[in-house]
Design an enzyme around this catalytic site. Structure first.
Site, PDB file in Angstrom:
ATOM      1  N   SER A  94      -8.678  -6.231  -9.750  1.00 40.92           N
ATOM      2  CA  SER A  94      -8.936  -7.354  -8.840  1.00 40.92           C
ATOM      3  C   SER A  94     -10.068  -8.237  -9.358  1.00 40.92           C
ATOM      4  O   SER A  94     -11.041  -7.748  -9.934  1.00 40.92           O
ATOM      5  CB  SER A  94      -9.298  -6.837  -7.446  1.00 40.92           C
ATOM      6  OG  SER A  94      -8.269  -6.013  -6.940  1.00 40.92           O
ATOM      7  N   CYS A 100      -4.294  -1.797  -3.297  1.00 42.00           N
ATOM      8  CA  CYS A 100      -3.775  -2.291  -4.582  1.00 42.00           C
ATOM      9  C   CYS A 100      -3.236  -1.242  -5.539  1.00 42.00           C
ATOM     10  O   CYS A 100      -2.049  -1.254  -5.886  1.00 42.00           O
ATOM     11  CB  CYS A 100      -4.871  -3.070  -5.300  1.00 42.00           C
ATOM     12  SG  CYS A 100      -5.588  -4.428  -4.353  1.00 42.00           S
ATOM     13  N   LYS A 111      -2.354  -9.606 -12.528  1.00 39.92           N
ATOM     14  CA  LYS A 111      -3.253  -8.468 -12.291  1.00 39.92           C
ATOM     15  C   LYS A 111      -2.512  -7.137 -12.481  1.00 39.92           C
ATOM     16  O   LYS A 111      -1.473  -6.911 -11.876  1.00 39.92           O
ATOM     17  CB  LYS A 111      -3.818  -8.579 -10.873  1.00 39.92           C
ATOM     18  CG  LYS A 111      -4.528  -7.334 -10.368  1.00 39.92           C
ATOM     19  CD  LYS A 111      -4.967  -7.517  -8.927  1.00 39.92           C
ATOM     20  CE  LYS A 111      -5.227  -6.181  -8.263  1.00 39.92           C
ATOM     21  NZ  LYS A 111      -5.664  -6.299  -6.874  1.00 39.92           N
ATOM     22  N   HIS A 158      -4.159  -3.465 -12.656  1.00 41.44           N
ATOM     23  CA  HIS A 158      -4.826  -2.525 -11.740  1.00 41.44           C
ATOM     24  C   HIS A 158      -4.284  -1.100 -11.766  1.00 41.44           C
ATOM     25  O   HIS A 158      -4.302  -0.388 -10.753  1.00 41.44           O
ATOM     26  CB  HIS A 158      -4.824  -3.055 -10.301  1.00 41.44           C
ATOM     27  CG  HIS A 158      -6.108  -2.726  -9.588  1.00 41.44           C
ATOM     28  ND1 HIS A 158      -6.480  -3.286  -8.386  1.00 41.44           N
ATOM     29  CD2 HIS A 158      -7.133  -1.889  -9.913  1.00 41.44           C
ATOM     30  CE1 HIS A 158      -7.649  -2.821  -8.010  1.00 41.44           C
ATOM     31  NE2 HIS A 158      -8.064  -1.960  -8.918  1.00 41.44           N
ATOM     32  N   ASP A 216      -1.222 -10.695  -3.860  1.00 37.05           N
ATOM     33  CA  ASP A 216      -2.269  -9.712  -3.574  1.00 37.05           C
ATOM     34  C   ASP A 216      -2.869  -9.954  -2.192  1.00 37.05           C
ATOM     35  O   ASP A 216      -3.469 -11.009  -1.943  1.00 37.05           O
ATOM     36  CB  ASP A 216      -3.360  -9.827  -4.650  1.00 37.05           C
ATOM     37  CG  ASP A 216      -4.256  -8.608  -4.721  1.00 37.05           C
ATOM     38  OD1 ASP A 216      -4.368  -7.890  -3.712  1.00 37.05           O
ATOM     39  OD2 ASP A 216      -4.841  -8.356  -5.784  1.00 37.05           O
ATOM     40  N   ASP A 217      -2.695  -9.004  -1.289  1.00 42.58           N
ATOM     41  CA  ASP A 217      -3.279  -9.081   0.059  1.00 42.58           C
ATOM     42  C   ASP A 217      -2.637 -10.156   0.931  1.00 42.58           C
ATOM     43  O   ASP A 217      -3.290 -10.718   1.807  1.00 42.58           O
ATOM     44  CB  ASP A 217      -4.791  -9.340   0.006  1.00 42.58           C
ATOM     45  CG  ASP A 217      -5.598  -8.132  -0.433  1.00 42.58           C
ATOM     46  OD1 ASP A 217      -4.995  -7.139  -0.865  1.00 42.58           O
ATOM     47  OD2 ASP A 217      -6.838  -8.188  -0.366  1.00 42.58           O
ATOM     48  N   LYS A 225      -4.582  -4.429   5.818  1.00 42.89           N
ATOM     49  CA  LYS A 225      -4.785  -3.712   4.571  1.00 42.89           C
ATOM     50  C   LYS A 225      -5.586  -2.428   4.821  1.00 42.89           C
ATOM     51  O   LYS A 225      -6.552  -2.427   5.598  1.00 42.89           O
ATOM     52  CB  LYS A 225      -5.547  -4.613   3.596  1.00 42.89           C
ATOM     53  CG  LYS A 225      -5.949  -3.976   2.293  1.00 42.89           C
ATOM     54  CD  LYS A 225      -6.710  -4.963   1.421  1.00 42.89           C
ATOM     55  CE  LYS A 225      -7.099  -4.360   0.086  1.00 42.89           C
ATOM     56  NZ  LYS A 225      -7.797  -5.335  -0.791  1.00 42.89           N
TER      57      LYS A 225
END
Length: 464
Positions: free
Chosen positions: A151, A68, A126, A128, A28-29, A307
């Site tokens: 998140s 996301c 996760k 989402h 993530d990220d 992002k």
């Protein structure tokens, strides 16, 4: 795209013998520069580097959105997020707690496709794509789920809690909330333990394992063994948080957070090998979007943007794929590929059928991964929310603003999108702009809605 005879032979062999397992590790990220095998000197990722040495680095691999929720929707369905109504959340760029919106249960996910071919399916991490009951992973093709529904910063410790008023963060097992406000320092460890257990319990049948790590999305967390090398001052600050989260102090443990993810990858690879599954499992590591702009260490590497943007740094991801004996070892592959391609590619390898009653944007990239063919994509489109912002075709990438061409880059010679050549290439601009207009019409004519529930409620642990 038609498979080569070599690839057809491979599929026949696999169908007659044993269907391959698939493992997708989705952080993530994490930025394009946040692996040491992608030039990152601020991190150390020996197990992922080893995975790259034994497999391929994909250097033009894209997610379908720079944030996301839409990015994950594309991976699950093989479709551009806007095509399935998932380009944004209800009232925000992503889905929030107690959101009335979610991935439509009528969509066919990669997990559902593989289940038709006899696969066991598990997700640990996760999700989402909706936290209400109809949208949970176990309603979307997964046999098992352990993790958080969105998140981990969607919680009361958010810096803008006065504005968002987030409820406590739930941790789920299948469809049951088992904890509220789980200790996020242990999320990577617990996700990894569940992934390892899933492999061990399903070693005798084909499986699809999806490991969407909550980290390194802020606030950063690591389990205690990985705090080695962190300054005494930062450790002291973290020990004094007392029911709050010090985001700035936690920014300092980025290297450690990446190290624990690297450890997790190693645990999964070691478990595959220990159970005799190593040579029959395709493992792919990538991230959901680029790094946020205001971080201390996360890096897009040589790419421009972060992002949330449709520059390369927002949507081109560091990606490593490994399958011993099938995918060339120690090579970089710069052909354009995307997360949307995983559904049709895995379906082909598993002997499953891709849905034919709906538009699927992903392509079968198996010939591309093996080096037997170039990209099957003539074009790749970049959305920022619902806005169509750019297109890539071959080496060229055109950005538009309100439909007007504004920037053109030759990504072959200018990966950092520094030299705008829009004025000197009118024919290229015209061709790429036509692609954008045709695609916009296609989305308008062939899109499907997300789903909504009435009276959504934030998830909470049931009182006994």
């Amino acid at each position: 795209m038609t498979l080569s005879l070599t690839c057809l032979g491979l599929i026949q062999t696999l169908s007659a013998a044993e269907k391959p397992n698939f493992v997708v590790i989705f952080t993530d990220d994490q930025g394009y520069g946040d692996l040491s095998c992608y030039g990152g000197e601020h991190v150390s990722t020996p197990r992922i580097d080893q995975m790259a040495a034994e497999g391929s680095r994909l250097t033009s691999f894209y997610v379908a959105a720079p944030v996301c929720t839409p990015s994950r929707a594309a991976l699950m369905t093989g479709c551009y997020p806007k095509r399935i109504g998932m380009a944004v959340g209800s009232n925000f760029g992503v889905l929030l707690a107690g959101d009335r919106k979610g991935l439509n249960p009528d969509e066919i996910t990669i997990a559902e496709v593989l289940k038709t071919a006899g696969y066991k399916t598990g997700i640990f991490g996760k999700w989402h794509l909706g936290d209400q009951s109809p949208f949970l992973p176990t309603k979307q093709g997964f046999d098992e789920y352990f993790g958080i529904p969105y998140s981990h910063d969607i919680h009361p410790f958010h810096p803008r809690q006065d504005h968002y008023k987030f409820p406590p963060l739930p941790l789920l097992e299948n469809e049951t909330v088992i904890e509220m406000e789980p200790d996020a320092d242990y999320l990577t460890k617990r996700v990894t333990e569940h992934a390892v257990s899933f492999i061990e319990r399903n070693k005798d049948e084909p499986f699809f394992l999806y490991v969407p790590h909550p980290i390194p999305h802020a606030p950063l967390h690591v389990s205690p063994p990985f705090l080695e090398g962190v300054s005494d001052e930062i450790v002291a600050t973290l020990s004094e948080e007392n029911g709050r989260i010090d985001y700035r102090a936690r920014d300092q443990i980025f290297r450690q957070a990446i190290a624990e993810i690297d450890w997790s990858v190693g645990q999964i690879l070691d478990t595959l090998k220990a159970n005799g599954l190593d040579e029959n499992t395709l493992v792919l590591f990538t991230s959901d979007n680029g790094p946020p702009k205001n971080t201390l260490f996360a890096s897009p590497g040589p790419l421009r943007g972060n992002k949330g943007t449709t520059f390369e740094g927002g949507m081109r991801e560091p990606t490593v794929v490994r399958w011993p004996g099938q995918i060339p070892a120690g090579k970089s592959n710069d052909e354009l590929m995307t997360t949307m391609d995983l559904l049709p590619t895995f379906a082909k390898l598993a002997g499953a059928k891709v849905p034919t009653d709906r538009m699927i944007d992903g392509k079968d990239i198996w010939p591309t991964l093996t080096g037997n063919a170039g990209t099957p994509h003539q074009t790749f489109f970049y959305h920022q929310g619902n806005t169509l912002s750019a297109v890539r075709s071959g080496k060229w990438k055109l950005h538009v603003n309100k439909g007007k061409p504004t920037q053109l880059y030759d990504l072959e010679s200018d990966i950092g999108e520094k030299e705008n050549v829009v004025k000197s290439n009118p024919d290229v601009v015209r061709r790429l702009n036509e692609y954008l207009q045709t695609f916009a019409k296609d989305i308008a004519d062939n899109s499907r809605p997300a789903a909504f529930v009435d009276n959504p409620k934030p998830l909470a642990k049931a009182n006994k």
